[in-house]
Design an enzyme around this catalytic site. Structure first.
Site, PDB file in Angstrom:
ATOM      1  N   TYR A 144     -14.677  39.331  -7.206  1.00  0.00           N
ATOM      2  CA  TYR A 144     -14.734  41.204  -6.636  1.00  0.00           C
ATOM      3  C   TYR A 144     -13.675  41.429  -6.776  1.00  0.00           C
ATOM      4  O   TYR A 144     -12.573  40.504  -5.934  1.00  0.00           O
ATOM      5  CB  TYR A 144     -15.379  40.874  -5.435  1.00  0.00           C
ATOM      6  CG  TYR A 144     -15.309  42.422  -4.464  1.00  0.00           C
ATOM      7  CD1 TYR A 144     -16.174  43.824  -5.400  1.00  0.00           C
ATOM      8  CD2 TYR A 144     -14.159  43.280  -3.751  1.00  0.00           C
ATOM      9  CE1 TYR A 144     -15.887  44.991  -4.669  1.00  0.00           C
ATOM     10  CE2 TYR A 144     -14.404  44.515  -2.868  1.00  0.00           C
ATOM     11  CZ  TYR A 144     -15.521  45.433  -3.778  1.00  0.00           C
ATOM     12  OH  TYR A 144     -15.045  46.064  -2.874  1.00  0.00           O
ATOM     13  N   ASP A 239      -5.550  38.198  -9.192  1.00  0.00           N
ATOM     14  CA  ASP A 239      -6.011  39.476  -8.013  1.00  0.00           C
ATOM     15  C   ASP A 239      -5.426  37.908  -6.896  1.00  0.00           C
ATOM     16  O   ASP A 239      -6.838  37.478  -6.205  1.00  0.00           O
ATOM     17  CB  ASP A 239      -7.923  39.553  -8.327  1.00  0.00           C
ATOM     18  CG  ASP A 239      -7.831  40.856  -7.212  1.00  0.00           C
ATOM     19  OD1 ASP A 239      -7.096  40.003  -5.793  1.00  0.00           O
ATOM     20  OD2 ASP A 239      -8.872  41.435  -6.672  1.00  0.00           O
ATOM     21  N   LYS A 267      -3.747  43.529   2.199  1.00  0.00           N
ATOM     22  CA  LYS A 267      -4.394  43.003   2.821  1.00  0.00           C
ATOM     23  C   LYS A 267      -2.649  42.230   3.591  1.00  0.00           C
ATOM     24  O   LYS A 267      -2.651  42.892   4.140  1.00  0.00           O
ATOM     25  CB  LYS A 267      -5.129  41.004   2.526  1.00  0.00           C
ATOM     26  CG  LYS A 267      -6.389  41.870   1.979  1.00  0.00           C
ATOM     27  CD  LYS A 267      -7.580  41.619   2.633  1.00  0.00           C
ATOM     28  CE  LYS A 267      -9.094  41.547   1.630  1.00  0.00           C
ATOM     29  NZ  LYS A 267     -10.206  42.302   1.539  1.00  0.00           N
TER      30      LYS A 267
HETATM   31  N1  HOZ Z   1     -15.311  44.327   0.749  1.00  0.00           N
HETATM   32  C1  HOZ Z   1     -14.546  43.415   1.775  1.00  0.00           C
HETATM   33  C2  HOZ Z   1     -14.738  42.468   1.774  1.00  0.00           C
HETATM   34  N2  HOZ Z   1     -14.386  41.414   1.231  1.00  0.00           N
HETATM   35  C3  HOZ Z   1     -14.189  44.606   2.750  1.00  0.00           C
HETATM   36  C4  HOZ Z   1     -15.787  44.727   3.844  1.00  0.00           C
HETATM   37  C5  HOZ Z   1     -15.857  45.400   4.747  1.00  0.00           C
HETATM   38  O1  HOZ Z   1     -15.322  46.125   5.522  1.00  0.00           O
HETATM   39  O2  HOZ Z   1     -17.027  45.907   5.020  1.00  0.00           O
END
Ligand code: HOZ
Length: 435
Positions: A144, A239, A267
């Site tokens: 992702y 990434d 992050k």
């Molecule tokens: N996309 C993030 C987790 N890999 C954030 C998910 C969230 O805060 O709902």
């Protein structure tokens, strides 16, 4: 545990915010719950609006490696806020941050700050395309890279959590240039590159995927990605939004000794404030506007609050023994949890590296997206709820990581293992009942 106020807040949130949340996974839908609402946090503890306390293994999905409201981060933020929160004009803190990132991350010579991981990957892809003059990108199933259109193909995180392959609103013509490949399958990638290698601007990869749960690269796999990119003149983008400053000070690239052309960060680099960054070789980065003509911009980019929280966090991570401590704590937790699962007779495939990991409710090893998807998500949901009821907050999705931070003490880890001993038994009973 009483969640009355959290439930009321969720009802109210649903009136004003789609699904009641500002990012899907945290909604708790995948684990059959409505979300808790956080009132405050300190160290490794979060407190919800009903006053319930939890040991936190989400850590804001990675950034809180030094713990919530660390005194040094809070002080840096106070000091910065007192001098103004945003200028849209350069500050010295941005130079300090850029220099620090270049010092710590082996492949980065120049860096551009942005406001989220999504922005970082989206911009890195544009730069790779602008630099190479090519259109196609290769990404891996289950990885992702944020929610930019061209990267929402066979994605992990929320898409894996909710079992959706992509998103309406992303035109086919846009993802036409995104070529998905199975992670850890070198043969298949060689075939793809053999067919279209000369059209590929970049291969983008989470060097240790953490958005389908944590999956470890096979021995030599990352090195082979580097060689394939060199062979076909494509850029290699790591990434490291999650792995950056977590697996080591220099991220996964330092740990595995592989130099990507571009790296995306987020992050931890913002110490808990909204931030992202991308960087790499000077020769490539100099194509960015205004030095070059690949356009990218942002009003809040290099924001003084984000820089100060990020620099304070990186400063703590530069202290001696920090990564050894993280490794020790995470190893202790993972072993304790694995033993608890074994005692309960629950098949769990454990993947861990440094201070992050995942326990997949699966009897088979997990090494790619397809094997991750074989997990018993129903059993995970029971496990999540039982842990929550015992004051431990894991990710409300089987396809996310757990994060251990410096603020977790041995007694927190022991309490977690005790809770897990009970939760695994209940997860097993419930899956035996087919619930
Ligand atoms: N996309 C993030 C987790 N890999 C954030 C998910 C969230 O805060 O709902």
């Amino acid at each position: 545990m009483n969640w009355d106020r959290c439930k009321n807040l969720y009802d109210e949130a649903c009136r004003w915010i789609p699904g009641g949340v500002n990012s899907p996974v945290r909604s708790g839908r995948a684990v059959g719950m409505s979300p808790i609402f956080v009132r405050e946090a300190s160290g490794c503890t979060i407190v919800d609006e009903d006053g319930n306390r939890y040991i936190d293994y989400v850590g804001s999905w990675g950034p809180m490696i030094v713990g919530h409201s660390h005194p040094k981060v809070v002080e840096a933020l106070r000091d910065a806020a007192a001098r103004g929160t945003s200028y849209g004009i350069p500050t010295e803190a941005e130079i300090r941050m850029a220099r620090k990132v270049a010092e710590l991350v082996p492949s980065i010579e120049m860096v551009r700050m942005v406001n989220s991981g999504t922005e970082a990957t989206m911009s890195a892809i544009r730069l790779a395309r602008g630099y190479t003059g090519r259109k196609k990108i290769v990404k891996f199933n289950g990885c992702y890279h944020g929610h930019a259109d061209s990267l929402l193909v066979q994605s992990g995180s929320g898409l894996a959590t909710f079992g959706i392959p992509g998103s309406p609103g992303v035109p086919d013509e846009i993802v036409l240039h995104t070529v998905p490949a199975p992670f850890n399958d070198l043969g298949e990638l060689q075939n793809i590159m053999g067919r279209i290698g000369e059209e590929v601007a970049a291969i983008i990869v989470e060097p240790v995927p953490a958005n389908m749960g944590v999956v470890l690269p096979k021995l030599g796999y990352l090195k082979s990605l580097r060689s394939l990119c060199d062979r076909y003149g494509a850029l290699l983008i790591f990434d490291e939004v999650i792995t950056g400053f977590r697996l080591s000070r220099g991220g996964a690239q330092e740990l595995f000794g592989i130099m990507p052309d571009l790296t995306t960060l987020g992050k931890i680099i913002g110490g808990g404030l909204p931030v992202g960054a991308f960087g790499g070789k000077r020769e490539i980065m100099m194509h960015l506007s205004p030095a070059g003509n690949v356009y990218q911009a942002g009003t809040l980019s290099g924001n003084p609050l984000a820089m100060s929280a990020g620099l304070a966090t990186l400063g703590i991570l530069e202290e001696r023994g920090v990564y050894e401590e993280l490794e020790e704590k995470a190893a202790y937790l993972a072993k304790g949890m694995a033993d608890a699962a074994a005692r309960a007779g629950v098949a769990v495939a454990w993947n861990r590296i440094g201070s992050m990991g995942s326990g997949f409710f699966s009897a088979e090893p997990v090494f790619d997206f397809a094997s991750a998807l074989k997990s018993d998500t129903g059993a995970y949901a029971v496990f999540f709820r039982e842990m929550l009821a015992r004051g431990v907050y894991f990710a409300p999705s089987q396809f996310e990581a757990f994060f251990v931070g410096l603020a977790h003490r041995k007694e927190d880890l022991d309490r977690t293992i005790d809770a897990a001993s009970e939760a695994f038994v209940l997860a097993k009973e419930s899956s035996a009942r087919g619930a």
